[in-house]
Design an enzyme around this catalytic site. Structure first.
Site, PDB file in Angstrom:
ATOM      1  N   CYS A  16      13.602 -14.674  21.575  1.00 27.03           N
ATOM      2  CA  CYS A  16      15.036 -14.452  21.406  1.00 27.03           C
ATOM      3  C   CYS A  16      15.260 -12.952  21.240  1.00 27.03           C
ATOM      4  O   CYS A  16      14.302 -12.178  21.135  1.00 27.03           O
ATOM      5  CB  CYS A  16      15.531 -15.190  20.159  1.00 27.03           C
ATOM      6  SG  CYS A  16      14.712 -14.613  18.653  1.00 27.03           S
ATOM      7  N   GLU A 130      12.623 -15.703   5.152  1.00 26.47           N
ATOM      8  CA  GLU A 130      14.042 -15.440   5.375  1.00 26.47           C
ATOM      9  C   GLU A 130      14.869 -15.892   4.165  1.00 26.47           C
ATOM     10  O   GLU A 130      15.787 -15.197   3.728  1.00 26.47           O
ATOM     11  CB  GLU A 130      14.532 -16.159   6.642  1.00 26.47           C
ATOM     12  CG  GLU A 130      15.958 -15.795   6.965  1.00 26.47           C
ATOM     13  CD  GLU A 130      16.592 -16.672   8.028  1.00 26.47           C
ATOM     14  OE1 GLU A 130      17.790 -16.971   7.891  1.00 26.47           O
ATOM     15  OE2 GLU A 130      15.889 -17.046   8.996  1.00 26.47           O
ATOM     16  N   CYS A 198      21.115 -19.548  14.265  1.00 27.16           N
ATOM     17  CA  CYS A 198      21.221 -18.556  15.320  1.00 27.16           C
ATOM     18  C   CYS A 198      21.379 -19.210  16.686  1.00 27.16           C
ATOM     19  O   CYS A 198      20.952 -20.341  16.911  1.00 27.16           O
ATOM     20  CB  CYS A 198      20.032 -17.593  15.255  1.00 27.16           C
ATOM     21  SG  CYS A 198      18.730 -17.887  16.420  1.00 27.16           S
ATOM     22  N   ASN A 228      11.402 -22.483  13.467  1.00 29.82           N
ATOM     23  CA  ASN A 228      12.164 -22.977  14.625  1.00 29.82           C
ATOM     24  C   ASN A 228      11.269 -23.749  15.598  1.00 29.82           C
ATOM     25  O   ASN A 228      11.721 -24.679  16.265  1.00 29.82           O
ATOM     26  CB  ASN A 228      12.933 -21.833  15.308  1.00 29.82           C
ATOM     27  CG  ASN A 228      12.074 -20.952  16.173  1.00 29.82           C
ATOM     28  OD1 ASN A 228      11.860 -21.233  17.346  1.00 29.82           O
ATOM     29  ND2 ASN A 228      11.548 -19.873  15.595  1.00 29.82           N
TER      30      ASN A 228
END
Length: 317
Positions: A16, A130, A198, A228
């Site tokens: 990404c 995160e 996201c 993810n």
């Protein structure tokens, strides 16, 4: 059913914009300053990327106190708390922050709601880098909710001043289920000003949802500590794939997985270089899966500028 063994490639998949920027940040820092460049935590959650950068002279550390005074340290794409910035400053470290701009956005939301004295329910995984970084922005105001089954344990001061935020790499469906349960308990719950999960996480999950019903098996390329990537396996199984496995490399594929299988879906997490996907497709071809189709559900064009310290100098006119 067709007698041809086929591979379905999910698109979008792989890198990404935030990962691309983080990896390039480290590569440019190496080119500009020479080895060693220190990186706090893994720059992105991918074994191949970390191993490759280590060979080039990057030193990965868990905390800034492992970096010699005055040296250069890069903060990973997952973001860090203000305390980490303060520690680095205390030790006179030069820093480059490769935090993904979409994570920075969640940090800004946390700070804003904390300033207005809201209770903030952060949906995410306890201990994930995160989540630790976001929590550190407003520790007095944030409580982490890991999923729908933790909703009953939530305690808040004032139900009219309550907002939810989320880790950027979660399952879209599970997050919305958690929000639904929270809203049943707290009807006045506020939504974040914009979607926290996201775009790339959502797009990769949507592509797997479209592909999974046509697959006997879905192989997700990604590392075990990549949130993810782990979600993509879950999404494949929830949307009709008979089986799904997470692998870092093609060599981890067990040939027994392919017994009786006619269609294999292949995708990769947001921190996975395409070369690893090609390795999987080549291995499948050796087992007779020569027919490759791409299932495209979105086009991605977003890019992020590099951290200021590494942008090329503009030529004076």
């Amino acid at each position: 059913m067709s007698s041809t063994k086929r591979v379905l490639l999910a698109s979008p998949r792989g890198y990404c914009a935030g990962v691309d920027r983080a990896v390039e940040t480290v590569e440019r820092a190496l080119a500009k300053h020479g080895a060693p460049v220190y990186v706090r935590k893994e720059i992105v959650h991918n074994r191949h990327v970390v191993d490759t950068l280590t060979e080039q002279g990057v030193v990965f550390v868990n905390e800034t106190d492992e970096v010699p005074e005055g040296q250069l340290v890069v903060f990973s794409a997952h973001g860090v708390s203000p305390a980490v910035h303060a520690d680095a400053e205390k030790r006179n470290l030069r820093t480059i922050d490769a935090t993904c701009p979409l994570v920075t956005k969640v940090h800004q939301e946390a700070k804003r709601f904390a300033r207005d004295d809201y209770d903030i329910l952060l949906i995410g995984h306890v201990g994930h880098e995160e989540v630790e970084g976001t929590e550190g922005e407003a520790p007095q105001h944030i409580q982490v909710v890991e999923g729908p089954d933790q909703v009953d344990d939530v305690q808040v001061r004032d139900e009219s001043k309550l907002v939810w935020l989320s880790q950027t790499t979660l399952s879209v469906d599970e997050t919305m289920e958690t929000v639904r349960r929270l809203r049943e308990r707290f009807p006045l719950l506020n939504d974040p000003p914009s979607d926290d999960i996201c775009y790339a996480t959502q797009n990769r999950q949507s592509a797997v949802k479209a592909m999974a019903p046509q697959c006997d098996l879905v192989i997700v390329v990604g590392s075990q500590n990549s949130s993810n990537s782990v979600r993509l396996v879950e999404v494949a199984l929830q949307n009709g794939a008979q089986a799904s496995y997470l692998v870092d490399y093609a060599r981890e594929i067990d040939p027994a997985w392919l017994d009786g299988v006619m269609s294999v879906g292949v995708t990769s997490g947001a921190s996975v270089p395409e070369i690893l996907v090609r390795g999987v497709v080549e291995l499948l071809a050796e087992h007779g899966f020569n027919d490759v189709d791409t299932i495209t559900t979105a086009e991605e064009t977003l890019t992020f500028a590099l951290p200021r310290e590494l942008r090329p100098a503009r030529n004076p006119r």
